[in-house]
Design a protein around this motif. Sequence first.
Motif, PDB file in Angstrom:
ATOM      1  N   TRP A  29       0.838  -1.206   0.000  1.00  0.00           N
ATOM      2  CA  TRP A  29       0.000   0.000   0.000  1.00  0.00           C
ATOM      3  C   TRP A  29       0.870   1.253   0.000  1.00  0.00           C
ATOM      4  O   TRP A  29       0.652   2.192  -0.755  1.00  0.00           O
ATOM      5  CB  TRP A  29      -0.900  -0.042   1.221  1.00  0.00           C
ATOM      6  CG  TRP A  29      -1.825   1.117   1.349  1.00  0.00           C
ATOM      7  CD1 TRP A  29      -1.574   2.293   1.948  1.00  0.00           C
ATOM      8  CD2 TRP A  29      -3.158   1.194   0.841  1.00  0.00           C
ATOM      9  NE1 TRP A  29      -2.645   3.119   1.868  1.00  0.00           N
ATOM     10  CE2 TRP A  29      -3.646   2.460   1.182  1.00  0.00           C
ATOM     11  CE3 TRP A  29      -3.987   0.315   0.140  1.00  0.00           C
ATOM     12  CZ2 TRP A  29      -4.921   2.869   0.850  1.00  0.00           C
ATOM     13  CZ3 TRP A  29      -5.258   0.733  -0.181  1.00  0.00           C
ATOM     14  CH2 TRP A  29      -5.718   1.988   0.166  1.00  0.00           C
ATOM     15  N   LEU A  51       3.958   1.512  -1.012  1.00  0.00           N
ATOM     16  CA  LEU A  51       4.644   1.652  -2.309  1.00  0.00           C
ATOM     17  C   LEU A  51       3.697   2.232  -3.345  1.00  0.00           C
ATOM     18  O   LEU A  51       4.062   3.134  -4.112  1.00  0.00           O
ATOM     19  CB  LEU A  51       5.146   0.291  -2.780  1.00  0.00           C
ATOM     20  CG  LEU A  51       6.445  -0.202  -2.183  1.00  0.00           C
ATOM     21  CD1 LEU A  51       6.837  -1.517  -2.807  1.00  0.00           C
ATOM     22  CD2 LEU A  51       7.547   0.819  -2.413  1.00  0.00           C
ATOM     23  N   ALA A  52       2.471   1.719  -3.366  1.00  0.00           N
ATOM     24  CA  ALA A  52       1.518   2.144  -4.389  1.00  0.00           C
ATOM     25  C   ALA A  52       1.246   3.634  -4.284  1.00  0.00           C
ATOM     26  O   ALA A  52       1.356   4.369  -5.271  1.00  0.00           O
ATOM     27  CB  ALA A  52       0.226   1.357  -4.240  1.00  0.00           C
ATOM     28  N   PHE A  53       0.935   4.106  -3.067  1.00  0.00           N
ATOM     29  CA  PHE A  53       0.504   5.496  -2.982  1.00  0.00           C
ATOM     30  C   PHE A  53       1.668   6.476  -2.933  1.00  0.00           C
ATOM     31  O   PHE A  53       1.524   7.615  -3.372  1.00  0.00           O
ATOM     32  CB  PHE A  53      -0.456   5.677  -1.813  1.00  0.00           C
ATOM     33  CG  PHE A  53      -1.809   5.152  -2.157  1.00  0.00           C
ATOM     34  CD1 PHE A  53      -2.678   5.903  -2.907  1.00  0.00           C
ATOM     35  CD2 PHE A  53      -2.177   3.873  -1.798  1.00  0.00           C
ATOM     36  CE1 PHE A  53      -3.909   5.398  -3.266  1.00  0.00           C
ATOM     37  CE2 PHE A  53      -3.411   3.370  -2.159  1.00  0.00           C
ATOM     38  CZ  PHE A  53      -4.280   4.132  -2.892  1.00  0.00           C
ATOM     39  N   GLY A  64       4.102   6.082  -4.825  1.00  0.00           N
ATOM     40  CA  GLY A  64       4.357   6.229  -6.262  1.00  0.00           C
ATOM     41  C   GLY A  64       3.357   7.167  -6.906  1.00  0.00           C
ATOM     42  O   GLY A  64       3.677   7.894  -7.843  1.00  0.00           O
ATOM     43  N   LEU A  65       2.119   7.161  -6.390  1.00  0.00           N
ATOM     44  CA  LEU A  65       1.102   8.025  -7.013  1.00  0.00           C
ATOM     45  C   LEU A  65       1.349   9.503  -6.716  1.00  0.00           C
ATOM     46  O   LEU A  65       0.971  10.359  -7.496  1.00  0.00           O
ATOM     47  CB  LEU A  65      -0.286   7.640  -6.508  1.00  0.00           C
ATOM     48  CG  LEU A  65      -0.903   6.406  -7.143  1.00  0.00           C
ATOM     49  CD1 LEU A  65      -2.355   6.298  -6.745  1.00  0.00           C
ATOM     50  CD2 LEU A  65      -0.800   6.468  -8.654  1.00  0.00           C
ATOM     51  N   VAL A 106       3.749  11.279  -6.967  1.00  0.00           N
ATOM     52  CA  VAL A 106       4.563  12.009  -7.934  1.00  0.00           C
ATOM     53  C   VAL A 106       3.718  12.615  -9.037  1.00  0.00           C
ATOM     54  O   VAL A 106       4.082  13.617  -9.639  1.00  0.00           O
ATOM     55  CB  VAL A 106       5.641  11.082  -8.525  1.00  0.00           C
ATOM     56  CG1 VAL A 106       5.053  10.108  -9.486  1.00  0.00           C
ATOM     57  CG2 VAL A 106       6.703  11.902  -9.208  1.00  0.00           C
ATOM     58  N   TYR A 107       2.538  12.037  -9.266  1.00  0.00           N
ATOM     59  CA  TYR A 107       1.654  12.629 -10.283  1.00  0.00           C
ATOM     60  C   TYR A 107       1.295  14.048  -9.917  1.00  0.00           C
ATOM     61  O   TYR A 107       1.197  14.912 -10.783  1.00  0.00           O
ATOM     62  CB  TYR A 107       0.376  11.801 -10.422  1.00  0.00           C
ATOM     63  CG  TYR A 107       0.587  10.569 -11.243  1.00  0.00           C
ATOM     64  CD1 TYR A 107       0.957  10.669 -12.566  1.00  0.00           C
ATOM     65  CD2 TYR A 107       0.433   9.310 -10.697  1.00  0.00           C
ATOM     66  CE1 TYR A 107       1.175   9.552 -13.322  1.00  0.00           C
ATOM     67  CE2 TYR A 107       0.639   8.188 -11.444  1.00  0.00           C
ATOM     68  CZ  TYR A 107       1.011   8.311 -12.752  1.00  0.00           C
ATOM     69  OH  TYR A 107       1.233   7.220 -13.496  1.00  0.00           O
ATOM     70  N   MET A 130       4.243  16.167 -10.788  1.00  0.00           N
ATOM     71  CA  MET A 130       4.449  16.316 -12.240  1.00  0.00           C
ATOM     72  C   MET A 130       3.342  17.154 -12.857  1.00  0.00           C
ATOM     73  O   MET A 130       3.596  18.033 -13.676  1.00  0.00           O
ATOM     74  CB  MET A 130       4.509  14.939 -12.897  1.00  0.00           C
ATOM     75  CG  MET A 130       5.728  14.157 -12.459  1.00  0.00           C
ATOM     76  SD  MET A 130       5.899  12.601 -13.301  1.00  0.00           S
ATOM     77  CE  MET A 130       6.576  13.122 -14.849  1.00  0.00           C
ATOM     78  N   GLY A 162       9.859  13.265 -11.624  1.00  0.00           N
ATOM     79  CA  GLY A 162       9.455  12.022 -12.284  1.00  0.00           C
ATOM     80  C   GLY A 162      10.618  11.059 -12.374  1.00  0.00           C
ATOM     81  O   GLY A 162      10.524   9.882 -11.961  1.00  0.00           O
ATOM     82  N   ILE A 171      10.930   7.383 -10.359  1.00  0.00           N
ATOM     83  CA  ILE A 171      11.057   6.115 -11.088  1.00  0.00           C
ATOM     84  C   ILE A 171      12.311   5.387 -10.639  1.00  0.00           C
ATOM     85  O   ILE A 171      12.295   4.192 -10.346  1.00  0.00           O
ATOM     86  CB  ILE A 171      11.104   6.377 -12.607  1.00  0.00           C
ATOM     87  CG1 ILE A 171       9.769   6.905 -13.087  1.00  0.00           C
ATOM     88  CG2 ILE A 171      11.427   5.100 -13.343  1.00  0.00           C
ATOM     89  CD1 ILE A 171       9.818   7.445 -14.481  1.00  0.00           C
ATOM     90  N   GLU A 229      12.151   4.335  -6.751  1.00  0.00           N
ATOM     91  CA  GLU A 229      11.166   3.327  -6.382  1.00  0.00           C
ATOM     92  C   GLU A 229      11.730   1.939  -6.601  1.00  0.00           C
ATOM     93  O   GLU A 229      11.462   1.016  -5.824  1.00  0.00           O
ATOM     94  CB  GLU A 229       9.900   3.518  -7.199  1.00  0.00           C
ATOM     95  CG  GLU A 229       8.658   3.372  -6.358  1.00  0.00           C
ATOM     96  CD  GLU A 229       7.435   3.851  -7.092  1.00  0.00           C
ATOM     97  OE1 GLU A 229       7.274   3.474  -8.260  1.00  0.00           O
ATOM     98  OE2 GLU A 229       6.666   4.613  -6.494  1.00  0.00           O
TER      99      GLU A 229
END
Lengths: 506, 165, 427, 105, 166
Positions: free
Chosen positions: C128, C130-132, C134-135, C137-138, C141, C160, C164, C167
């Motif tokens: 969980w 890791l998933a969020f 990673g999000l 960064v949106y 960006m 970005g 990448i 992670e």
Amino acid sequence: MANITVDGKILEVKEGALLIEELLANAINIPHFCYHPALGKDGNCRMCMVEIEGQKRPQIACDTPIKHGMIVRTKGANIDRVKRSILEMELINHPVDCPICDQAGECSLQNYYMDVGLYESRLSTPKVHGQKHVDLGANVVLDQERCVLCTRCVRFTQKITKTHELGVLSRADHSVISTFPNQPLSDPYAMNVVDLCPVGALTSKDFRFHKRVWFLASEEAICNRCARGCSLYVDHHKEKYKDEMIYRYRPRFNALVNGYFICDVGRLSYHQENENRNFHPMIRGKESEYEYAEGKLLRLFKRNIGKMLLVISSSLSLEEMVRIKALAGMYDATISAYEPNRFDEHFGDDFLKHQDLSANARALPLLGIEEHCMGFSEGFEQAELIVFIGRSDIDMVKTLAYETKNIALLYGYNPPFCEGLELLLPITSHTGRAGTFINCDGIVQYSNCAITHNQGHKKLLELLAMLLGDTLNTCEEVWEETIGKLEHFQGLEFEKLKHTAQKISL
Amino acid sequence: MDMIFLILSFFAIAGAVGMVLAHQPVHSALSLILTIIALAGLFALLSASFLFMVQIIVYAGAVITLFIFIIMFLNVKEANLPKEPNKNITIFLGFIGLLPLNFLILKALYHMPSKALVLSQNGFGEIKSLGMELFEKWLLPFELISILLLVALIGAVVFGRKEEG
Amino acid sequence: MNSISISIVIINIILALLFSLGAAPILVWIERRVAGFIQDRMGPNRCHIKGIRLGGLIQSFADMLKLVFKEDFEASGIKESFFFSLAPVIVFCSAFLTFMVMPFADNLKIGAQVFYMQGLPIDLGVLWFLAFAGLSVYGIMLGGWASNNKYSLLGSIRAGAQVISYEAAMGLSLVSVLITYGSIHLVDIVNFQGKLLFGFIPAWGIIIQPLAAIIFIVTAFAEANRTPFDIAEGESELVGGFHTEYSAMRFGLFFVGEYVAMSASSALIVTLFFGGYHLPWLNTQVLQNHITWVLAFIMIALPTVSFFFSKWMFNNNRWLEEGNIRNRESKLLFKVIIGINLLVILGLGFWLSLGVEEIGANIATAVIQVSTFAIKLLLMNFVFVWVRWTLPRFRYDQLQDLGWKILMPLAIANIVLTATIVVVFGV
Amino acid sequence: MASSLFSYFVVAMVLLSIGLVGVFSRKNIFVIYMSIELMLSAVNLIFVALSNYYHSMASQIIAMMVIAIAAAEAALFLSLIVVLYRRKKTLDSDMYKALSQKETL
Amino acid sequence: MGIKIVKREGKSFKDRIYLPAILGGMMTTLGHFLRNLRDTSNIKTLNYPEEQPKDITSRYRGVHRLTKRDDGSVRCVACFMCATACPAECIFIEAQEREDGVDEKMPKVFTIDLLECVFCGGCVEACPCDAIRMDTGIFTFVAHKREDFLLTKDKLLSFEAKKEKA
């Protein structure tokens, strides 16, 4: 020919010539105030002292004829001491107000003091004061305190203009330069005395306090006020946040044309370059973007093939004329350089001013461009589009039935009016582009001045290249491609022409 | 359940449509993220919780991030985008053309025996059971995939290298 | 769903909010004060409400108020207004969501029911995060891209690329940790760390997996966009990076989001490597069994700590001029401290005299564990701040070098090593 | 019953069709790539739905592998796009026709 | 690309893993932190608006001023020396004829753009008339608009030299 030894070096010089002439010709620094190549020796300032072997005392170089085998020393502790003493005497009553003085930066007195002076003042008595602001007339202001009495200005009015307006009054400490009562300086070359004055005594009202000279950059150019085409320096500077400005014209020595001087009218003609160039391209009386107006010009040309009259100024440069000729060939247009107001008999005199007011009219017959009224009228009848290039005397067509014609104007200065014009496209003015000119005596000169301004108007050559669809944007390229191959210009090398004027036979 | 399914599928399809219609690649990519995340939600709804995470971590977190990075990195000017004057018409025609195909396939599938898809208990779709299955029965494909990934990595490096001279 | 379960859920959510969102002003204060002290300055000390300064903490609240009431300015060059507004929301939400799965205490057993002590009762754990992470960064960006500003775009591109590359290393470093613990569930992981290694060392992740801990901490710094990895912001070269064009609360969301992300990273680091909610040597079982002694210890320890704190406070909490309203604060705070001490001691004494039952022991344990977790979290956050004011920012190529050429091979090597040990020794 | 297997098929088919249309009708190479990804995702959805339907992990594993392949594809495809864009300065897929012939790029 | 690769110092393994150096740095900052936390009276910070700096020396380069003659008129003769010496080119002068008989020349416009000024003191050094000085002791100059940072001749003349405290 004679051989002399100067500071251990052997020079080959002309026997009997003045020593100072040859020393200056050989780039040997010799301080002087009163000597001027155009005015000759006077021998009053005593600055140009040199030691000559065999002479008891130091001698002035400006009044010593050269003899074979002379051994001359211009440097050394002894001669420096002499020079320093003379300088000290010159400066006794000098106010030393360099911060105020306009000459600061190009003042001989300043330079010599830095070279050989650098002494502590020993003066204990008050200085003799003169008048600080004497208006001599003709834009010349005299500061009597700063004067070193070299009498260059006096001799200029005696020998060059022969008007004899200036003289030296009083004696000793109280000697001053002056005009005669109620007879101000008034000849048309008077402002040359400002250039002649080695110190800040004579300043020009036109330039006074406008700019310090060390900010100025100089370009070599040609005057386009009349057919004489005197050589000039254009002194200009771009102040921060402001546009490039020309601050003065100075005469540039050219033995073939103007010697050391220019006339006051030509000297002041730079005002036009500063003042009359802020205007926008117009299409039918509406302001437009430059690129768009350029495109409009091209469209006008393409639409009117075979129906055009190009009315060109005879003050355009040789390159521009050649290119316009090519343009006329390409679009099948007629060229006319007919100018009714070209001559002004009141303007001309026997020294520098010439009654022909066009800068490059001698080139017209060489290129075979029509300059008579007849040709103009014929072309006018047939044309639908009339393109004025480098001139704005639309008045001359106003008398004719011009309503039916489209008129385009390519001009470097603010045009007198712009109603009824199909297109008005600004181009760079005279100092904005380089070019070659042929003066009234057939002397070819290159004007190397290309000052760019903020509004970014294009040069005529660039516009012509655009219309012709090639890339000959600079004078070099035009010379290489076309002019160099024309018969009258066979012997000329452009590289050489850039620096020295050359005579051709007309 | 039904409500969540409907909302998620709506977002998935809306994102997909937005992706196809958008003119700017960045808009397309952002729409695609919406689809990807909605699909991840659908996976969770089908009790594939590990796939739900993988979808978000790999797809949304890495692939599309890389994608947007590349789009920004290239900094494509409006002028360099392809001109597609008839884009909307061709898309519409494409839809019309694909309708019969969809209809046929769905018609065929409609007769599959219906069974409610429910959230399963006792670790179905979780990391442990998935891992067990993967490393017991699918070891060879797993290794092949990893070799494929390696090859892709090397390929990408070779492509991306500055050309000599 | 009975009243107990509902109240536990509410308490959990409140705790999660407190630890993430509520911590933001405190973290801002810590950041400024620590920065000040590290640089031999005072830091915030001026802002006060009727003389109460709380060592400058009030300034953070004033700041928050300022951000809320500032003009929400949007430059005319911004064409993607929707994405411009969306970006800070994404950053904030994903940072917030990452925090939601951190366990504050061991599973609470009340009667027959067992409750997860975390904001969302989801046991996806590390995945969980890791998933969020990673999000998020949106948001950066998008914000940079929508700002229509070259500096912002550069910041986004950097963010970005950074996310990448880091992670990958982060995920790989986690793999070896997960091999060691044998679970992705955070509660299992923490309980594993409650054990003792060789009978006397707490089996904390930092001791069993030091390399993974270092790699994870470094990458967590990068994920949270904190110095020395804050090149997306890079104020010395990119003005403000991705948030150059932002102002008011839209900037505020970025600002708070950064601190929440930092808090979430700290929480995960604490959970994975520093024993989570466990006190060293006192795991849940031990605590529950000896709860009477622990409470008694607290009754003694609290006044002692309060005494030293008060002494320190009277020494240092002064204002320049005599008679200034700010000079009354220390006395007031001293009274509050005495009151708290009295309350706690009396309450605990009363409770102990009644005798502690199992439910009571469980709840007391949970409270102690939550406090432990809070203290560890604050310490980890302090480390984040401390690092920020010590280390200079990485250059962009150095950052990529570190991520790809050093951290990733090290993480892979660590996986191989861990796996070998696990297989060979069958631990 | 909205969330039956059939409804998942409908969603997946719609997504797949949108992906197909995207590949056929768009010229922007980025969008084409994303459409391919979309189709892969649609297929994944079917796999996961079937996994739930048959209560078997096998199709989930296949879905996972598809995601892995998609990641590999992303790396390759994107580096290709970067190289192509640097040479051609356009994203128009029509401009990349040279790839199909022996003409040099 | 113009990337310059700098050779790293330090060859040993300890140097190259950086961690000892990083830890050393962290210890330094922690030391400062703890020392200041223990006793805040060590900190030398001024409480600025209440406490004004007392150590502004007579040579401190504050905001410029134009000096005056005994009769109160401007001393500057618009010689442009300061503008020439200015490395930031922030001095804008226009000269004019001086009619009152005190001198010949004076500045019509004398503007210093404080936003461009780097406070190097070059203008003061260059001035031949001691007409410009930076001895006002003003170290903060606040304005709301860019235009307000342009110090005009009148403004520059209105500043006084800072009084030296006895």
